[in-house]
Write a protein that holds these residues in place. Structure first.
Motif: not given
Length: 76
Positions: A28-40
């Motif tokens: 799921k697109c958790y805000e706190r993962l934005e720095t680790l993941l970018d591909e959606k």
């Protein structure tokens, strides 16, 4: 339903955390993962966008779980 696999985490409530669809791992697109993941991408037709995770990168998986579960445990 999407017809693939769903991985749940049990803390306060049963929540889907990962989806495994067409040999790709999504979280799921958790805000706190934005720095680790970018591909959606969308795991199945009609779904919202989820992050795509490289499931062979064990250190990344560890970081993801640490960030998501630490935040969830704080709510207990």
């Amino acid at each position: 339903m999407f017809g693939n696999y769903c991985i749940y985490v049990h803390l306060n409530e049963k929540k889907p955390l990962f989806l495994l669809c067409d040999e790709r791992l999504f979280i799921k697109c958790y805000e706190r993962l934005e720095t680790l993941l970018d591909e959606k991408d969308k795991p199945f037709v009609g779904a919202k966008e989820w992050y795509v995770v490289d499931f062979e990168n064990l250190s990344l998986l560890e970081e993801i779980l640490e960030k998501v579960l630490r935040r969830e445990n704080a709510k207990i």
